[in-house]
Design a protein around this motif. Structure first.
Motif, PDB file in Angstrom:
ATOM      1  N   PHE A 127       0.960  -1.099   0.038  1.00  0.00           N
ATOM      2  CA  PHE A 127      -0.003  -0.088  -0.046  1.00  0.00           C
ATOM      3  C   PHE A 127       0.899   1.291  -0.075  1.00  0.00           C
ATOM      4  O   PHE A 127       1.839   1.133   0.675  1.00  0.00           O
ATOM      5  CB  PHE A 127      -0.880  -0.071   1.219  1.00  0.00           C
ATOM      6  CG  PHE A 127      -1.767   1.135   1.277  1.00  0.00           C
ATOM      7  CD1 PHE A 127      -2.951   1.216   0.297  1.00  0.00           C
ATOM      8  CD2 PHE A 127      -1.527   2.217   2.118  1.00  0.00           C
ATOM      9  CE1 PHE A 127      -3.817   2.415   0.526  1.00  0.00           C
ATOM     10  CE2 PHE A 127      -2.446   3.341   2.250  1.00  0.00           C
ATOM     11  CZ  PHE A 127      -3.475   3.372   1.486  1.00  0.00           C
ATOM     12  N   ASP A 128       0.521   2.304  -0.740  1.00  0.00           N
ATOM     13  CA  ASP A 128       1.493   3.344  -0.730  1.00  0.00           C
ATOM     14  C   ASP A 128       0.309   4.688  -0.942  1.00  0.00           C
ATOM     15  O   ASP A 128      -0.477   4.545  -1.706  1.00  0.00           O
ATOM     16  CB  ASP A 128       2.488   3.216  -1.762  1.00  0.00           C
ATOM     17  CG  ASP A 128       3.387   4.493  -1.849  1.00  0.00           C
ATOM     18  OD1 ASP A 128       3.902   4.711  -0.522  1.00  0.00           O
ATOM     19  OD2 ASP A 128       3.737   4.957  -2.659  1.00  0.00           O
ATOM     20  N   VAL A 129       0.931   5.673  -0.423  1.00  0.00           N
ATOM     21  CA  VAL A 129       0.250   6.928  -0.881  1.00  0.00           C
ATOM     22  C   VAL A 129       1.379   8.126  -1.022  1.00  0.00           C
ATOM     23  O   VAL A 129       2.382   8.055  -0.258  1.00  0.00           O
ATOM     24  CB  VAL A 129      -0.588   7.432   0.732  1.00  0.00           C
ATOM     25  CG1 VAL A 129      -1.045   9.017   0.604  1.00  0.00           C
ATOM     26  CG2 VAL A 129      -1.554   6.628   0.937  1.00  0.00           C
ATOM     27  N   HIS A 130       0.823   9.021  -1.897  1.00  0.00           N
ATOM     28  CA  HIS A 130       1.620  10.407  -1.910  1.00  0.00           C
ATOM     29  C   HIS A 130       0.699  11.506  -2.193  1.00  0.00           C
ATOM     30  O   HIS A 130      -0.408  11.416  -2.786  1.00  0.00           O
ATOM     31  CB  HIS A 130       2.767  10.238  -3.246  1.00  0.00           C
ATOM     32  CG  HIS A 130       4.058   9.559  -3.041  1.00  0.00           C
ATOM     33  ND1 HIS A 130       4.813  10.090  -2.038  1.00  0.00           N
ATOM     34  CD2 HIS A 130       4.282   8.104  -3.168  1.00  0.00           C
ATOM     35  CE1 HIS A 130       5.810   9.005  -2.259  1.00  0.00           C
ATOM     36  NE2 HIS A 130       5.374   7.956  -2.595  1.00  0.00           N
ATOM     37  N   ALA A 131       1.139  12.519  -1.157  1.00  0.00           N
ATOM     38  CA  ALA A 131       0.327  13.904  -1.424  1.00  0.00           C
ATOM     39  C   ALA A 131       0.591  14.620  -2.629  1.00  0.00           C
ATOM     40  O   ALA A 131       1.737  14.529  -3.189  1.00  0.00           O
ATOM     41  CB  ALA A 131       0.828  14.595  -0.123  1.00  0.00           C
ATOM     42  N   LEU A 138       4.091   1.618  -8.690  1.00  0.00           N
ATOM     43  CA  LEU A 138       5.034   0.820  -8.631  1.00  0.00           C
ATOM     44  C   LEU A 138       5.598   0.523  -7.139  1.00  0.00           C
ATOM     45  O   LEU A 138       6.099  -0.473  -6.904  1.00  0.00           O
ATOM     46  CB  LEU A 138       6.171   1.458  -9.559  1.00  0.00           C
ATOM     47  CG  LEU A 138       5.735   1.455 -11.069  1.00  0.00           C
ATOM     48  CD1 LEU A 138       7.256   1.781 -11.681  1.00  0.00           C
ATOM     49  CD2 LEU A 138       5.256   0.495 -11.675  1.00  0.00           C
ATOM     50  N   HIS A 139       5.291   1.579  -6.361  1.00  0.00           N
ATOM     51  CA  HIS A 139       5.652   1.435  -4.951  1.00  0.00           C
ATOM     52  C   HIS A 139       4.952   0.359  -4.321  1.00  0.00           C
ATOM     53  O   HIS A 139       5.442  -0.692  -3.445  1.00  0.00           O
ATOM     54  CB  HIS A 139       5.738   2.610  -4.023  1.00  0.00           C
ATOM     55  CG  HIS A 139       6.558   3.712  -4.427  1.00  0.00           C
ATOM     56  ND1 HIS A 139       6.939   4.948  -3.921  1.00  0.00           N
ATOM     57  CD2 HIS A 139       7.756   3.616  -5.625  1.00  0.00           C
ATOM     58  CE1 HIS A 139       7.718   5.634  -4.591  1.00  0.00           C
ATOM     59  NE2 HIS A 139       8.260   4.958  -5.405  1.00  0.00           N
ATOM     60  N   ALA A 140       3.788   0.483  -4.443  1.00  0.00           N
ATOM     61  CA  ALA A 140       2.637  -0.679  -4.010  1.00  0.00           C
ATOM     62  C   ALA A 140       3.115  -2.080  -4.390  1.00  0.00           C
ATOM     63  O   ALA A 140       3.172  -2.807  -3.775  1.00  0.00           O
ATOM     64  CB  ALA A 140       1.338  -0.329  -4.027  1.00  0.00           C
TER      65      ALA A 140
END
Ligand code: MG
Length: 399
Positions: free
Chosen positions: A243-247, A277-279
């Motif tokens: 799981f990944d998040v960016h603002a 790609l990070h997730a």
């Protein structure tokens, strides 16, 4: 160091070695019948050199103290490449015959309680087989695994040969170290191909223990095919999630699943901030049980500033390959109101498949909004979650 200290150090080393169980892997042969243009012990089996598989089988066994190879003097570079990073004793250099090579290995070991002499070309040696040989050494000077002969035997003129009393002899062959070293030193049979036979000729008692068909010797090309099939059937399925998040921040584009998409914002990130790609990278690392993207690529490390995230994903895939595993399937869901993912979905699947050397059918890309709720609903940022399904060799407790 004075002479007395040297003598004390040598005595300490000898008494330490006197309790050791050593695995001596005989890898000095030229065997090129299996094809591939190089000695069979250096050929790849399931993406890993045969020799390295064989060595790891002994290195991870709890009752083996040291592992050493006998190699051909021409193979130093092949050996270094195949054994990189493995905790091995310095290899001994083989001689013109197998008997000479084993003797060179025994002399190089110097001192031990027990030695297991094993063909490098038998990589699929199970912990239980090693245990049976070691257990038998409690009561015998030697122990060898044997298998019954199933096929009818005959001579070249067609005359039948009875199967009674005939066995196929495998390795590892175990011996009390001093006994087999003496037998080898005394042997005049320079063409002996089997240590148990040589030991018997020297008068040692050699016990039979049940062998294991899986511990077959790789000789012909079809042996490699059979071993590959056995390895594939022995893989276990592992699943991981990420799981990944960016603002969102200032900018006019974002990276998403390896594609540059025009957008009215950029993302705030140390790397290129590709949540897809990070997730996926974290999902693969999760299936391997090998940390997360932050432990492999620390955000404090300047090397990863602005880094293209396909390198992270490719690194995770490399770790899978090094374990002898395969990626079966990847599934990633992008969570945002904008940009619209649908028009780019097929290009994203193709890009991810390309980074990993997979077929597009093995990659799924989906998208959803959060119905205008939460941070993604307010268009403050973008998120992704992913699942990775791998098949990897089981590396559990050898006991
Ligand atoms: Mg990230």
């Amino acid at each position: 160091m004075d002479a007395g200290a040297l003598a004390r150090a040598r005595a300490a080393a000898l008494s330490a070695g006197a309790m050791d169980t050593v695995a001596l892997i005989v890898a000095a042969g030229r065997g090129v019948r299996a094809g591939g243009g190089l000695p069979k012990q250096y050929r790849a089996l399931g993406g890993e050199p045969v020799l390295s598989r064989t060595l790891r089988a002994f290195l991870r066994h709890g009752r083996i103290d040291r592992v050493m190879c006998v190699i051909h003097p021409d193979d130093l570079a092949l050996y270094a490449a195949a054994t990189h990073g493995l905790p091995l004793a310095q290899p001994a250099l083989g001689r013109a015959t197998r008997q000479g090579s084993v003797l060179a290995g025994l002399e190089a070991i110097g001192c031990a309680a027990r030695v297991l002499i094993h063909d490098a070309a038998r990589p699929l040696v199970a912990p239980a087989l090693i245990d049976r040989v070691l257990d038998a050494l409690d009561d015998s000077l030697g122990a060898v695994p044997v298998l019954p002969v199933a096929d009818t035997l005959c001579r070249v003129d067609g005359a039948p040969v009875g199967r009674d009393g005939l066995y196929r002899v495998q390795t590892p062959q175990g011996f009390r170290f001093d006994a087999i070293l003496s037998a080898h030193r005394a042997s005049t049979d320079d063409l002996a191909t089997d240590d148990a036979g040589l030991a018997r000729a020297a008068g040692l008692d050699v016990a039979f223990v049940p062998g294991d068909e899986t511990a077959m010797k790789l000789t012909e090309p079809h042996d490699f095919l059979r071993a590959e099939a056995l390895l594939a059937s022995a893989l276990v399925t592992r699943m991981g999630t990420g799981f990944d998040v960016h603002a969102f921040g200032p900018g006019d584009h974002i990276m998403l699943c390896g594609l540059k998409l025009n957008h009215d914002h950029g993302v705030l990130a140390h790397s290129d901030g590709d949540v897809g790609l990070h997730a996926l990278t974290d999902a693969i690392l999760g299936a391997l049980g090998d940390g997360d993207i932050g432990s492999h690529f620390p955000p404090t490390d300047e090397r990863w500033r602005g880094a293209a995230s396909d390198a992270f994903l490719a690194h995770a895939a490399q770790l899978v390959a090094e374990r002898g595993g395969v990626i079966d399937h990847l599934d990633v869901t992008i969570i945002c109101e904008r940009p619209k993912v649908g028009p780019h979905r097929e290009a994203m699947r193709a890009r991810i498949a390309d980074i990993l050397g997979l077929s597009v059918a093995q990659v799924s890309v989906k998208a959803t909004t959060t119905e205008a709720l939460g941070f993604t609903g307010r268009r403050e940022g973008i998120a992704a979650q992913a699942a990775a399904t791998l098949r990897v060799p089981f590396e559990g407790d050898p006991a």
